[in-house]
Design an enzyme around this catalytic site. Structure first.
Site, PDB file in Angstrom:
ATOM      1  N   PHE A  23      48.180  20.696  50.339  1.00 27.75           N
ATOM      2  CA  PHE A  23      47.662  21.983  49.874  1.00 27.75           C
ATOM      3  C   PHE A  23      46.159  22.050  50.169  1.00 27.75           C
ATOM      4  O   PHE A  23      45.556  21.061  50.621  1.00 27.75           O
ATOM      5  CB  PHE A  23      47.934  22.149  48.370  1.00 27.75           C
ATOM      6  CG  PHE A  23      47.208  21.162  47.496  1.00 27.75           C
ATOM      7  CD1 PHE A  23      45.985  21.478  46.940  1.00 27.75           C
ATOM      8  CD2 PHE A  23      47.736  19.900  47.254  1.00 27.75           C
ATOM      9  CE1 PHE A  23      45.300  20.571  46.149  1.00 27.75           C
ATOM     10  CE2 PHE A  23      47.065  18.978  46.462  1.00 27.75           C
ATOM     11  CZ  PHE A  23      45.843  19.324  45.909  1.00 27.75           C
TER      12      PHE A  23
ATOM     13  N   ASP B 251      39.517  17.380  37.832  1.00 27.80           N
ATOM     14  CA  ASP B 251      38.772  18.303  38.656  1.00 27.80           C
ATOM     15  C   ASP B 251      38.446  17.586  39.960  1.00 27.80           C
ATOM     16  O   ASP B 251      38.061  16.416  39.951  1.00 27.80           O
ATOM     17  CB  ASP B 251      37.485  18.765  37.950  1.00 27.80           C
ATOM     18  CG  ASP B 251      37.033  20.093  38.511  1.00 27.80           C
ATOM     19  OD1 ASP B 251      37.788  21.081  38.404  1.00 27.80           O
ATOM     20  OD2 ASP B 251      35.935  20.158  39.098  1.00 27.80           O
TER      21      ASP B 251
ATOM     22  N   ASP C   7      43.733  20.161  52.885  1.00 29.06           N
ATOM     23  CA  ASP C   7      44.416  19.034  53.550  1.00 29.06           C
ATOM     24  C   ASP C   7      44.475  19.180  55.080  1.00 29.06           C
ATOM     25  O   ASP C   7      44.306  18.182  55.791  1.00 29.06           O
ATOM     26  CB  ASP C   7      45.836  18.845  52.997  1.00 29.06           C
ATOM     27  CG  ASP C   7      45.841  18.083  51.679  1.00 29.06           C
ATOM     28  OD1 ASP C   7      44.818  17.462  51.345  1.00 29.06           O
ATOM     29  OD2 ASP C   7      46.872  18.118  50.987  1.00 29.06           O
TER      30      ASP C   7
END
Ligand code: IMP
Length: 198
Positions: free
Chosen positions: A138, A64, A141
């Site tokens: 992704f 996570d 970023d």
């Protein structure tokens, strides 16, 4: 040696697979949705994700991650995925006008390995860019500038991001643990298969 990586996020899978290859760990992608516990800590969410994978899977990795803004403690944090999916990064850029742009990405990776559960941590500090730049990676970023860099994660190639990223640090720690745990025989097999791929 093999481990299953459970996540619907293909970007994470690509990073994890290439980060673990040097440790002789082959990653199988299991793109299933795991329940995301509502909790205020990445570690709690990562543990809950791991617990949701049936015990019949003996070697499993989940993680996570989140973006944390210094100006808004805990935000978007564990809610980074839904905030991004619903709103993108426009609201974050607006919220930060006139405030500190300091930020960090954090990852907690949770590994189940033959009955043992281990957590591994990674963090990269940086700041939020004035606007999105770059096409790699992704999620957030394009707006994250790691400390000391003039380019966002999305302007870097995958190897450059992996070398410094939150996920890079956490997953390399997990890889080193798996390699130690596997013992000399498995290490020799991993070295042999590396040579065969060259
Ligand atoms: P989760 O770990 O599945 O809860 O999702 C974390 C969310 O944080 C992702 O969907 C992304 O929006 C964001 N995130 C986590 N790591 C990264 C990263 O390396 N780059 C960009 N965004 C990230």
């Amino acid at each position: 040696m093999d481990v299953a990586f459970v996540s619907t996020n293909e970007g994470k899978f690509r990073e994890v697979a290439s980060l673990l290859a040097p440790f002789g760990v082959r990653v199988r992608w299991s793109p299933r949705t795991l329940p995301e516990l509502q909790a205020d800590r990445l570690a709690t969410v990562a543990r809950a994700k791991l617990a949701a994978v049936p015990a019949s899977s003996r070697r499993v990795l989940v993680e996570d991650s989140g973006l944390f803004l210094e100006a808004f403690p805990g935000f978007p944090g564990v809610y980074s995925a839904p905030v991004y999916a619903l709103l993108g990064f426009g609201p974050i850029l607006r919220l930060l006008r006139g405030r500190t742009r300091a930020a960090a990405f954090r990852t907690v990776a949770a590994l189940r390995w033959d009955g043992t559960v281990r957590l591994f941590y990674g963090e990269v500090r940086g700041r939020i860019a004035l606007g999105p730049r770059g096409a790699h990676g992704f999620g957030y970023d394009p707006i994250f500038l790691p400390e000391g860099a003039a380019r966002t994660f999305a302007e870097m190639g995958p190897a450059e991001k992996d070398a410094i990223s939150h996920r890079g640090q956490a997953i390399r720690r997990a890889g080193a643990w798996m390699r130690r745990r596997a013992g000399p025989r498995a290490r020799a097999v991993a070295r042999r298969s590396d040579r065969e791929q060259m």
